[in-house]
Design an enzyme around this catalytic site. Structure first.
Site, PDB file in Angstrom:
ATOM      1  N   ASP A  68       0.978  -1.503  -0.078  1.00  0.00           N
ATOM      2  CA  ASP A  68      -0.115   0.314   0.055  1.00  0.00           C
ATOM      3  C   ASP A  68       0.875   1.170  -0.044  1.00  0.00           C
ATOM      4  O   ASP A  68       1.744   1.474   0.881  1.00  0.00           O
ATOM      5  CB  ASP A  68      -0.916   0.061   1.246  1.00  0.00           C
ATOM      6  CG  ASP A  68      -1.667   1.226   1.384  1.00  0.00           C
ATOM      7  OD1 ASP A  68      -1.784   1.820   0.438  1.00  0.00           O
ATOM      8  OD2 ASP A  68      -2.051   1.469   2.630  1.00  0.00           O
ATOM      9  N   ASP A  83      -1.931  -1.205  -3.630  1.00  0.00           N
ATOM     10  CA  ASP A  83      -2.231  -0.666  -4.714  1.00  0.00           C
ATOM     11  C   ASP A  83      -1.308  -0.916  -5.911  1.00  0.00           C
ATOM     12  O   ASP A  83      -0.253  -1.355  -5.728  1.00  0.00           O
ATOM     13  CB  ASP A  83      -2.637   0.957  -4.624  1.00  0.00           C
ATOM     14  CG  ASP A  83      -1.369   1.536  -3.827  1.00  0.00           C
ATOM     15  OD1 ASP A  83      -0.245   1.052  -3.847  1.00  0.00           O
ATOM     16  OD2 ASP A  83      -1.776   2.214  -2.570  1.00  0.00           O
ATOM     17  N   ASP A 136      -5.974 -11.419 -14.582  1.00  0.00           N
ATOM     18  CA  ASP A 136      -7.214 -12.249 -14.687  1.00  0.00           C
ATOM     19  C   ASP A 136      -8.346 -11.886 -15.537  1.00  0.00           C
ATOM     20  O   ASP A 136      -8.707 -10.816 -15.851  1.00  0.00           O
ATOM     21  CB  ASP A 136      -7.994 -12.349 -13.211  1.00  0.00           C
ATOM     22  CG  ASP A 136      -7.348 -13.183 -12.407  1.00  0.00           C
ATOM     23  OD1 ASP A 136      -8.216 -14.429 -12.735  1.00  0.00           O
ATOM     24  OD2 ASP A 136      -6.807 -13.158 -11.580  1.00  0.00           O
ATOM     25  N   ASP A 147      -9.606 -17.067 -15.324  1.00  0.00           N
ATOM     26  CA  ASP A 147     -10.753 -17.614 -14.299  1.00  0.00           C
ATOM     27  C   ASP A 147     -11.819 -18.389 -14.636  1.00  0.00           C
ATOM     28  O   ASP A 147     -12.769 -18.291 -15.483  1.00  0.00           O
ATOM     29  CB  ASP A 147     -11.113 -16.240 -13.636  1.00  0.00           C
ATOM     30  CG  ASP A 147     -11.914 -16.694 -12.333  1.00  0.00           C
ATOM     31  OD1 ASP A 147     -11.067 -17.151 -11.024  1.00  0.00           O
ATOM     32  OD2 ASP A 147     -12.940 -16.402 -12.258  1.00  0.00           O
ATOM     33  N   GLU A 198      -7.274 -21.596 -15.408  1.00  0.00           N
ATOM     34  CA  GLU A 198      -8.101 -22.335 -14.003  1.00  0.00           C
ATOM     35  C   GLU A 198      -9.237 -22.934 -14.647  1.00  0.00           C
ATOM     36  O   GLU A 198     -10.285 -22.337 -15.119  1.00  0.00           O
ATOM     37  CB  GLU A 198      -8.225 -21.092 -13.175  1.00  0.00           C
ATOM     38  CG  GLU A 198      -8.931 -22.163 -11.750  1.00  0.00           C
ATOM     39  CD  GLU A 198      -9.801 -21.039 -10.993  1.00  0.00           C
ATOM     40  OE1 GLU A 198      -9.721 -21.416  -9.888  1.00  0.00           O
ATOM     41  OE2 GLU A 198     -10.357 -20.546 -11.464  1.00  0.00           O
ATOM     42  N   HIS A 241      -4.046 -17.751  -4.274  1.00  0.00           N
ATOM     43  CA  HIS A 241      -5.059 -16.945  -3.231  1.00  0.00           C
ATOM     44  C   HIS A 241      -6.416 -17.700  -2.816  1.00  0.00           C
ATOM     45  O   HIS A 241      -7.336 -17.102  -2.032  1.00  0.00           O
ATOM     46  CB  HIS A 241      -5.419 -15.672  -3.960  1.00  0.00           C
ATOM     47  CG  HIS A 241      -6.058 -15.966  -5.219  1.00  0.00           C
ATOM     48  ND1 HIS A 241      -5.874 -16.823  -6.132  1.00  0.00           N
ATOM     49  CD2 HIS A 241      -7.661 -15.981  -5.474  1.00  0.00           C
ATOM     50  CE1 HIS A 241      -6.927 -16.906  -7.124  1.00  0.00           C
ATOM     51  NE2 HIS A 241      -7.891 -16.356  -6.591  1.00  0.00           N
ATOM     52  N   ASP A 242      -6.504 -18.938  -3.150  1.00  0.00           N
ATOM     53  CA  ASP A 242      -7.742 -19.767  -3.009  1.00  0.00           C
ATOM     54  C   ASP A 242      -7.478 -20.661  -2.076  1.00  0.00           C
ATOM     55  O   ASP A 242      -8.424 -21.594  -1.572  1.00  0.00           O
ATOM     56  CB  ASP A 242      -8.350 -20.276  -4.073  1.00  0.00           C
ATOM     57  CG  ASP A 242      -8.925 -19.226  -5.203  1.00  0.00           C
ATOM     58  OD1 ASP A 242      -9.351 -18.252  -4.610  1.00  0.00           O
ATOM     59  OD2 ASP A 242      -9.006 -19.601  -6.246  1.00  0.00           O
TER      60      ASP A 242
END
Ligand code: GLC
Length: 547
Positions: A23, A31, A100, A201, A254, A322-323
């Protein structure tokens, strides 16, 4: 059509979850400028491309995978100009950027969906799947990935719309050619802007079975069968591929439901995409209270995918994203030694490895004690279900915490300063308390750290064609806790041995490997190859032969 660039095969990807990377404006959310600031770090690691998780405008119900404007950057991440600058700066370092591509669904706040809800004859109505229904009777019993019915009823239309994820993520209707044209236009727009490609995705769900399709075991292994790589998807994928080919795009899919024996067709030189993530490997024993990966189950799956993609096609390799909760805790035992063995065993397989932010410094799971520390909707659904079934809040948070995707979404740990150097403000998700020891600054300063091991492994891939193009053969396939394979290209050979367990393991190799020399990967002691070895917990060895 551009000639296919084979560079992706020798590349290493780095996945950035932008909300939690860096950040720079103090709002507690990472960001785009933060990514620009950290490009020297990524360049020093040696990675070749970044996969950036969604930064599009989004109400953030599902971590940005609920897009309300495909063409806009969400304010909290910065602006389109910032993104252009990121592309430019990354390219200066020879780092590519892929984003993505989320086209199975949009946010329910997307103007198309807002229109589609207005009336049955609205031109956007057919951009989504609307079917006549009543509050008591949904069109069928299909279940969403996030729990509960895949249908949500709309009183005004007396219809229900279909969503395979959250109800705020209505699925797009790919049968509608107008909708497809709008998507294809958008794909071109981003490639024209200068991004290098996409991570596709949930792409295997864009085609659905007919609504009267009967699921064989609605509560069994595969309740999602009616939208997993369903026949008819070929037409849409071929359209998308034609666009990718025009631009020579770098692409990874994916695509759960695409079986290992089908994956070569998806990813060979005539395939839709360059490479594919298999999702099977997150193999857990349902009776394991600690949500650990079952190593033998995992190993069998990896061996099958490696074998099925040997002649044609290409794997995308990963142990973290991230999953899923953090690999150091699901595969490993929380120690940095375990993270090292994990790094070595997967980074030298055949395919393109991806490293997820924080994996390279060994961030572990978060010690959640309260459901309000968690943001992701699926963990809340799971927690509520457990409470309804009679669990106490303590029991429920233990289970929901262990499995939560938010374990891997806590902020990146840059240093031992306040909030791990991630932000000057209050982070949107708490920083893992491990940051005093586990942080990039400390890791880079220690020559034998996990991070420096990753750097060596990346370098090794870049310098040895055998790791890129060599074949792969597994030995001692039946061993439960050790993984042994040999990469071979002409006379050059690399042998990889890893004990993926916290106990000593006896290894009696079925083959004698003569004339191999050990590669120095920063271990305290070197060890000559012998046919029989007693491996220490998490011990790894890499031997090399030939020029
Ligand atoms: C993919 C993403 C995941 C998201 C889902 C819905 O599986 O990786 O984070 O929740 O798609 O878009």
């Amino acid at each position: 059509m551009k000639a296919r660039d084979e560079k992706f095969k020798s590349s290493v990807g780095y996945q950035i979850y932008p909300k939690s990377f860096k950040d720079t404006d103090g709002n507690g959310v990472g960001d785009i400028n933060g990514i620009i600031e950290k490009l020297p770090y990524l360049n020093d690691l040696g990675i070749d491309f970044i996969w950036l998780n969604p930064v599009y405008q989004s109400p953030q119900v599902d971590g940005g995978y609920d897009i309300s404007d495909f063409y806009a950057i969400d304010e909290m991440f910065g602006s389109l100009d910032d993104l252009k600058k990121l592309i430019e700066k990354a390219h200066e370092y020879d780092i590519k950027l892929i984003m993505d591509l989320v086209v199975n669904h949009t946010s329910d706040k997307h103007p198309w969906f807002v229109e589609s809800k207005k009336s049955k004859d609205n031109p956007y109505h057919d951009y989504y799947h609307w079917v006549d229904a009543s509050p008591e009777k949904m069109p069928n019993n299909w279940q969403s990935f996030f729990g509960g019915s895949a249908w949500t009823y709309d009183e005004n239309l007396e219809q229900a719309y279909f969503h395979c994820f959250a109800k705020e993520q209505p699925d797009l209707n790919w049968k509608n050619p107008k909708m497809r044209e709008d998507i294809y236009k958008m794909i071109r727009w981003w490639l024209d802007l200068g991004i290098d490609g996409f991570r596709l995705d949930a792409i295997s769900h864009i085609q659905k079975e007919n609504w009267d399709f009967e699921i064989k075991s609605p509560h069994g292994n595969d309740p999602w069968e009616p939208f997993m790589n369903v026949s008819g998807i070929e037409e849409y994928m071929s359209d998308i591929k034609a666009i990718f080919d025009e631009y020579g795009a770098l692409t990874v899919g994916e695509a759960s439901g695409v079986q290992s024996h089908q994956a070569p067709d998806w990813t060979d030189e005539n395939g839709y995409i360059n490479m594919i993530f298999e999702l099977e490997h997150n193999w857990k024993k349902s009776d394991d209270p600690n949500n650990k990966i079952y190593i033998k189950g995992y190993k069998d799956i990896i061996m099958r995918w490696q074998k099925d993609m040997l002649e044609r096609g290409w794997n995308a390799l990963y142990i973290e994203n991230h999953d899923n909760p953090r690999s150091i805790d699901t595969f490993g035992d929380g120690t940095l030694d375990s993270a090292k063995a994990l790094a070595v065993h997967y980074m030298l397989l055949r395919g393109t490895p991806f490293i997820y932010q924080g994996q390279e410094i060994g961030i572990g799971n978060f010690p959640f004690t309260d459901i309000n520390q968690i943001d992701v909707p699926d963990s809340h659904n799971y927690y509520n279900k457990l409470i309804e079934e009679g669990d106490t809040p303590e029991e429920a948070i233990k289970k929901a915490g262990l499995t939560s995707r938010d374990n891997s979404r806590t902020p990146m740990q840059w240093s031992d300063e306040k909030e791990a150097g991630f932000t000057d403000g209050k982070p949107w998700l708490a920083v893992n308390p491990s940051y005093l020891e586990i942080n990039a600054q400390a890791m880079l300063a220690d020559p034998n750290s996990l991070t420096n091991l990753y750097k060596k492994l990346i370098n090794l891939r870049h310098e040895n064609e055998v790791i890129v193009n060599g074949d792969v053969k597994f030995f001692n396939k039946g061993d439960k806790n050790t993984i042994v394979y040999r990469r071979k290209l002409d006379d050059k050979k690399i042998l990889v041995i890893a004990n993926l367990s916290p106990e000593k393991q006896k290894l009696a190799l079925e083959k004698n490997f003569k004339g191999y020399e050990e590669l120095d990967l920063g271990q305290e002691i070197q060890r000559e190859f012998t046919k029989k070895m007693i491996l220490d917990p998490w011990e790894y060895r890499v031997y090399i032969k030939g020029n």
